[in-house]
Write an enzyme that holds these catalytic residues in place. Structure first.
Site, PDB file in Angstrom:
ATOM      1  CG  HIS A 172       5.547  -5.371  -8.335  1.00 10.14           C
ATOM      2  ND1 HIS A 172       4.291  -4.944  -9.006  1.00 10.14           N
ATOM      3  CD2 HIS A 172       4.195  -5.822  -7.620  1.00 10.14           C
ATOM      4  CE1 HIS A 172       2.669  -5.189  -9.038  1.00 10.14           C
ATOM      5  NE2 HIS A 172       2.977  -5.784  -7.891  1.00 10.14           N
ATOM      6  CG  ASP A 208      -0.931  -9.299  -8.482  1.00  6.86           C
ATOM      7  OD1 ASP A 208      -0.397 -10.330  -8.503  1.00  6.86           O
ATOM      8  OD2 ASP A 208      -0.880  -7.898  -8.840  1.00  6.86           O
ATOM      9  CG  HIS A 210      -1.268  -4.617  -7.346  1.00  6.13           C
ATOM     10  ND1 HIS A 210      -1.068  -5.585  -6.647  1.00  6.13           N
ATOM     11  CD2 HIS A 210      -1.300  -3.596  -6.473  1.00  6.13           C
ATOM     12  CE1 HIS A 210      -1.811  -5.689  -5.157  1.00  6.13           C
ATOM     13  NE2 HIS A 210      -2.336  -3.646  -5.311  1.00  6.13           N
ATOM     14  CG  ASP A 298      -3.197  -9.102  -5.914  1.00  4.31           C
ATOM     15  OD1 ASP A 298      -3.552  -9.663  -7.329  1.00  4.31           O
ATOM     16  OD2 ASP A 298      -2.177  -8.020  -5.650  1.00  4.31           O
ATOM     17  CE1 TYR A 337       0.006 -10.899  -1.293  1.00  2.00           C
ATOM     18  CE2 TYR A 337      -1.539  -9.445  -2.158  1.00  2.00           C
ATOM     19  CZ  TYR A 337       0.666  -9.804  -2.389  1.00  2.00           C
ATOM     20  OH  TYR A 337       1.304  -9.674  -3.544  1.00  2.00           O
TER      21      TYR A 337
HETATM   22  C1  SP5 Z   1       2.870  -9.371  -5.998  1.00  2.32           C
HETATM   23  C2  SP5 Z   1       2.033  -8.271  -5.491  1.00  2.32           C
HETATM   24  O1  SP5 Z   1       0.749  -8.930  -5.391  1.00  2.32           O
HETATM   25  N1  SP5 Z   1       1.998  -6.639  -4.837  1.00  2.32           N
HETATM   26  C3  SP5 Z   1       1.468  -6.501  -4.076  1.00  2.32           C
HETATM   27  C4  SP5 Z   1       2.454  -4.368  -4.231  1.00  2.32           C
HETATM   28  C5  SP5 Z   1       1.296  -3.364  -3.679  1.00  2.32           C
HETATM   29  N2  SP5 Z   1       1.651  -3.307  -2.151  1.00  2.32           N
HETATM   30  C6  SP5 Z   1       1.174  -2.200  -2.442  1.00  2.32           C
HETATM   31  C7  SP5 Z   1       1.048  -1.533  -1.129  1.00  2.32           C
HETATM   32  C8  SP5 Z   1      -0.374  -0.402  -0.284  1.00  2.32           C
HETATM   33  C9  SP5 Z   1       0.091  -0.776   0.902  1.00  2.32           C
HETATM   34  N3  SP5 Z   1      -1.052  -1.729   1.701  1.00  2.32           N
HETATM   35  C10 SP5 Z   1      -0.954  -1.174   2.537  1.00  2.32           C
HETATM   36  C11 SP5 Z   1      -1.145  -2.361   3.570  1.00  2.32           C
HETATM   37  C12 SP5 Z   1      -0.711  -1.892   5.333  1.00  2.32           C
HETATM   38  N4  SP5 Z   1      -0.142  -3.633   5.289  1.00  2.32           N
HETATM   39 ZN    ZN Z   2      -0.794  -7.865  -6.951  1.00  2.00          ZN
END
Ligand code: SP5
Ligand code: ZN
Length: 363
Positions: A172, A208, A210, A298, A337
């Protein structure tokens, strides 16, 4: 069964980044991109018989080609500027958190200067409130880049496949921006390093959950580095929200060198694997002579950060599909995660990728 033992590059310093928390919709939630990820992935790969290698220190050349020097300077110095704030004493905040974002919405086209206060300056480079900078962040992110570059060296010397245990993740991170738990774009650095080492065309395959908006943007105008991603549809309300749609296919010289394959929430193995296979065949047929895999796990069914439902077996099959290209590959860790299953998912992918890999590289 005799299987190719994949070199697994890691650095203890990658554990030194501690996000503490993520500010999500104004609320401090517990950080998900934690140091324990490194230990569980390393243990799983070691158990599977792969070969653990320490990252070697590399110079800044490739990093400086991928990222804006002002962004690198900011990231390196931000935690110190925050400490002398002293924001911990003032408000109890120990991490660099952006307070405003100097987008055109704020400046209205007026000539803006960098803010003197670090809380107001951070939004010049940090594009969300989830990606906090602490005392160990720069060292860890820089060590993750060394992991990626060491994996490139191994492939350069004839290893058919090398895995870089990069943490924090990178896909990202744009040329001049950090967000989505990412600081330095390890996969983009690896792709650029492969190009610099003489590979004519490199493809980044991003599995991934995302879309890797950072990697996509870094190579959007280029024909020599392809970017292909299979991910949860941002138009269904998922990170990175504003990019990653199927219509984004590259620009100028890079037209056709980007592919985005968004999938609906709840997608399971078969459809996700069709996307992975599509990208692997695309990379091979486009004449690429090396791959970078952005291995986020993920998309797994028990991951808290995405609604995709890929199984561990699915990740193994994904590895086999990418391995079937027979292209030299650097696999870079991105997201994932759910600590109880994280190591098994990464090991499944790496084992699958290695299953089609000859025990020795053809030279
Ligand atoms: C590298 C990667 O997988 N980054 C992840 C980016 C997405 N994160 C968005 C999080 C959205 C909110 N989720 C709520 C969790 C609160 N701890
Ligand atoms: Zn991700």
């Amino acid at each position: 069964m005799d299987q190719y033992a994949v070199p697994v590059v890691w650095s203890a310093e990658t554990r030194e980044h501690d996000p503490r928390h993520e500010i999500w919709v104004g609320v401090a939630t517990e950080g998900t991109e934690v140091a324990a990820r490194v230990d569980t992935i390393l243990a799983a790969l070691r158990d599977q018989g792969h070969r653990v290698v320490e990252a070697e220190t590399h110079g800044d050349d490739v990093l400086a080609a991928v990222h804006d020097p002002e962004m690198l300077e900011f990231l390196q110095g931000a935690a110190d500027r925050w400490r002398v704030g002293p924001y911990a004493d003032l408000v109890g905040q120990e991490r660099v958190v952006p307070y405003l974002f100097p987008t055109p919405a704020m400046t209205g086209g007026l000539p803006a200067r960098p803010a003197v206060s670090v809380h107001a300056d951070a939004g010049r480079f940090v594009y969300d409130t989830m990606t906090l900078v602490g005392p160990g962040t720069w060292g860890a992110a820089r060590a993750a880049v060394d992991c990626a570059l060491t994996a490139v060296d191994l492939v350069d010397r004839g290893e058919p496949l090398a895995y870089a245990l990069c943490r924090p993740p990178g896909h990202h991170a744009t040329r001049a921006g950090l967000g989505g738990s990412c600081y330095l774009n390890n996969a983009a650095v690896a792709a650029q390093a492969l190009r610099d080492a003489g590979r004519g065309r490199v493809a980044v395959i991003d599995v991934d959950a995302h879309q890797g908006n950072g990697t996509a943007a870094i190579f959007y105008d280029r024909a020599d580095v392809l970017y292909g991603s299979v991910h949860v549809d941002p138009a269904a309300g998922w990170f990175p929200h504003v990019v990653g749609h199927a219509e984004e296919t590259g620009r100028g010289a890079g037209e056709g060198a980007t592919r985005n394959l968004p999938l609906p929430e709840g997608t399971t193995d078969e459809r996700w694997l069709e996307g992975v296979q599509d990208l692997a065949e695309w990379a091979a047929s486009a004449g690429c002579d090396a791959l970078v895999v952005s291995l986020g796990v993920d998309a797994a069914l028990d991951d808290p950060e995405s609604p995709l439902l890929v199984s561990e077996e699915g990740y193994g099959r994904a590895g086999a599909l990418v391995g079937a290209t027979n292209l030299p590959a650097v696999v870079v860790q991105e997201g994932g995660y759910h600590l109880p299953t994280l190591g098994g998912l990464v090991a499944a992918y790496v084992g699958g990728h290695a299953s089609g890999t000859p025990l020795r590289a053809a030279r």
